[in-house]
Design a protein around this motif. Structure first.
Motif, short mmCIF file in Angstrom:
data_model
loop_
_atom_site.label_atom_id
_atom_site.label_comp_id
_atom_site.label_asym_id
_atom_site.label_seq_id
_atom_site.Cartn_x
_atom_site.Cartn_y
_atom_site.Cartn_z
N UNK A 209 0.93 -1.53 -0.24
CA UNK A 209 -0.37 0.70 -0.19
C UNK A 209 1.08 1.73 0.19
N UNK A 210 1.93 0.46 1.12
CA UNK A 210 2.52 2.47 0.87
C UNK A 210 3.10 2.81 -0.11
N UNK A 211 3.41 2.07 -1.25
CA UNK A 211 4.48 1.72 -1.91
C UNK A 211 3.63 2.38 -3.26
N UNK A 212 2.75 1.83 -3.84
CA UNK A 212 1.19 2.80 -4.62
C UNK A 212 0.78 3.86 -4.20
N UNK A 213 1.60 4.19 -3.06
CA UNK A 213 0.57 5.78 -2.78
C UNK A 213 1.47 6.36 -3.17
N UNK A 214 2.76 5.91 -2.91
CA UNK A 214 4.17 6.75 -3.13
C UNK A 214 4.68 7.29 -5.07
N UNK A 215 4.06 5.59 -5.38
CA UNK A 215 4.08 5.57 -6.87
C UNK A 215 3.24 7.24 -7.69
N UNK A 216 1.71 6.96 -6.21
CA UNK A 216 0.38 8.27 -7.09
C UNK A 216 0.93 9.48 -6.71
N UNK A 217 1.23 9.63 -5.43
CA UNK A 217 2.05 10.80 -5.40
C UNK A 217 3.41 11.15 -6.14
N UNK A 218 4.29 10.36 -6.66
CA UNK A 218 5.41 10.92 -7.33
C UNK A 218 4.98 11.00 -8.64
N UNK A 219 3.73 10.55 -9.20
CA UNK A 219 3.26 10.66 -10.27
C UNK A 219 2.37 11.99 -10.59
N UNK A 220 1.83 12.42 -9.67
CA UNK A 220 1.06 13.64 -9.61
C UNK A 220 1.96 14.93 -9.63
N UNK A 221 2.81 14.53 -8.60
CA UNK A 221 3.96 16.11 -8.63
C UNK A 221 4.46 16.24 -9.83
N UNK A 222 4.79 14.97 -10.67
CA UNK A 222 5.61 14.77 -12.08
C UNK A 222 4.72 16.06 -12.79
N UNK A 223 3.10 15.88 -12.61
CA UNK A 223 2.20 16.36 -13.33
C UNK A 223 1.94 17.75 -13.64
N UNK A 224 2.36 17.75 -11.80
CA UNK A 224 1.93 19.21 -11.64
C UNK A 224 3.38 19.91 -12.35
N UNK A 225 4.09 19.12 -12.28
CA UNK A 225 5.56 20.02 -12.45
C UNK A 225 5.41 20.48 -13.60
N UNK A 226 4.89 19.87 -14.89
CA UNK A 226 4.52 19.72 -16.06
C UNK A 226 3.16 21.10 -16.20
N UNK A 227 2.43 20.61 -15.74
CA UNK A 227 2.03 22.20 -15.77
C UNK A 227 2.64 23.23 -15.46
N UNK A 228 3.29 23.30 -14.69
CA UNK A 228 4.27 24.31 -13.96
C UNK A 228 5.39 24.52 -15.02
N UNK A 229 5.57 24.01 -15.74
CA UNK A 229 6.83 24.37 -17.05
C UNK A 229 5.89 24.32 -18.20
N UNK A 230 4.45 24.29 -18.20
CA UNK A 230 3.97 24.74 -19.57
C UNK A 230 3.90 23.39 -20.56
N UNK A 231 3.80 22.17 -20.17
CA UNK A 231 3.98 21.38 -21.04
C UNK A 231 2.65 20.29 -21.16
N UNK A 232 2.45 19.97 -22.10
CA UNK A 232 1.40 18.96 -22.39
C UNK A 232 1.02 17.86 -20.99
N UNK A 233 -0.14 17.83 -20.84
CA UNK A 233 0.35 16.59 -19.61
C UNK A 233 -1.58 15.66 -20.30
N UNK A 234 -1.97 14.48 -19.86
CA UNK A 234 -2.72 13.95 -20.16
C UNK A 234 -3.99 14.08 -19.11
#
Length: 420
Positions: A209-234
């Protein structure tokens, strides 16, 4: 400012402008799968499904899943180091022989010389680093192609393992090393007693469960970072669906392991290595330099990247990981033999290329290499369950490797044609 194509992830979409701005773009409307980035994971899922059906579910049996992990752990460790070598535009043909040589050293230290096993492991890892430094020097500072240096290393370190072991097996290893290779974590918190999870180890489920939570959090942070750099996201719906499917697959495996015999220690070690090397590759200056060297060596040099130093340390790292694999393999067999590690280099290289590494360098991911290694492991295991001949297994594995590289070449040509 024009939009930037997403660097990672498996989904591309039609995009609209961000409300209130003219530059950045966010997805909207229909979407399509980027096969070059997500094809390996789709292929892995299809292979699992095919063999699960063909074996009447035996492939996904909890004991079989545990066996797949334990029996292929050393190849996956080698694949982590190999993917970095290949990203930088090199190759290492010596890792199988280094596995044999370091396993032989560990056996002589622990069995013949009665060196305490923790000290023996440290000495073996240092020896692996020294082997990597030896090869890294010739590649980085003397300028000999890695193919030639490591081909010579394949012969030299195989001969060394024969000499150290006097052409005979040495064992058995101490129980602690055998436990690292074959053992399981103890049930510290006991088992769940009720429902479909009855008998499942609680600590294993918590880690999953902790591993899955960490995966989701990391990908969500990556998504926010892309939005911050004006990159396309899904689209957010696609993001959620992708993570739900990934969590379902991970937790299915975790539950099966928890119901069998807890987590294998080698899986704990492997997970730690994947996490560490993913962070190194994606979040550190060293990792960016590795990609820069493989992507464009001349540009990297002109940009101030210390190419020789980075290359040298890549081979040192490969030597250390080969020593880790050597200890695991010898501990699993409980004996070191001169023939250990035979053709391991081919399996590690195949795992890297099947996992998305580019022949020219500059492309690849640690998780991709692990996935490629698991694909090879699944094919081996699935065909073994079906009673296939060894020649048939080699035929399928060779076809998968050729198909993966051919797909990479096709995808690059297609992208180049689209760009023109």
């Amino acid at each position: 400012m024009s939009s930037v194509a997403p660097a990672t992830g498996g989904i591309t979409t039609n995009v609209d402008k961000v409300p209130g701005g003219g530059g950045p773009k966010v997805p909207n409307g229909r979407f399509s799968i980027n096969l070059r980035q997500s094809g390996i994971y789709i292929a892995f899922a299809v292979i699992i499904l095919v063999f699960a059906v063909a074996t009447d579910g035996a492939l996904l049996d909890r004991q079989n899943i545990s066996n797949i992990i334990i029996q292929n752990s050393y190849i996956l460790v080698l694949a982590i180091g190999m993917i970095l070598i290949i990203i930088a535009g090199h190759i290492d043909l010596s890792v199988g022989s280094v596995v044999a040589a370091t396993g032989a050293l560990a056996a002589v230290l622990t069995v013949n010389m009665d060196v305490p096993w923790p000290l023996a492991i440290i000495i073996t890892l240092v020896a692996g680093a020294a082997i990597g430094a030896w090869q890294g020097y010739w590649v980085a500072y003397f300028g000999i192609p890695a193919f030639i240096v490591t081909l010579a290393g394949m012969l030299l370190f195989r001969a060394l393992s024969m000499k150290v072991l006097n052409n005979q097996g040495v064992g058995p290893f101490p129980a602690e090393i055998q436990t690292i290779a074959n053992g399981f974590t103890p049930g510290w918190l006991g088992n769940i007693a009720l429902g479909p999870l009855g008998g499942a180890d609680l600590i294993t489920l918590i880690i999953g469960v902790v591993a899955c939570a960490g995966m989701v959090i990391a990908q969500y942070r990556t998504r926010l970072a892309r939005l911050g750099y004006q990159q396309a996201v899904e689209p957010i719906a696609v993001f959620v669906l992708r993570n739900v499917l990934a969590i379902a697959v991970i937790m299915t495996i975790v539950v099966q392991l928890a119901r069998f015999n807890n987590l294998p220690w080698v899986l704990v070690l492997l997970a730690a290595l994947v996490l560490i090397y993913t962070l190194v590759a994606n979040r550190t200056v060293f990792g960016r330099h590795v990609y820069a060297i493989g992507g464009n060596l001349q540009a990297a040099s002109l940009s101030g990247v210390k190419v020789k130093k980075v290359t040298f340390w890549l081979f040192v790292n490969m030597g250390v990981l080969a020593a880790v694999a050597g200890i695991i393999f010898a501990g699993r067999l409980t004996i070191a033999t001169p023939t250990a590690g035979n053709q391991f280099e081919l399996d590690a290289i195949a795992a890297a290329f099947i996992g998305g590494a580019a022949v020219q360098g500059g492309v690849g991911k640690v998780v991709g290499a692990i996935t490629g290694g698991l694909i090879m492991a699944t094919i081996n295991n699935g065909m073994s369950l079906l009673g296939a001949e060894p020649s048939e297994v080699l035929l399928v594995k060779g076809g998968v490797l050729l198909g993966a590289v051919a797909f990479d070449v096709w995808a690059k040509r297609r992208a180049g044609t689209a760009a023109r």
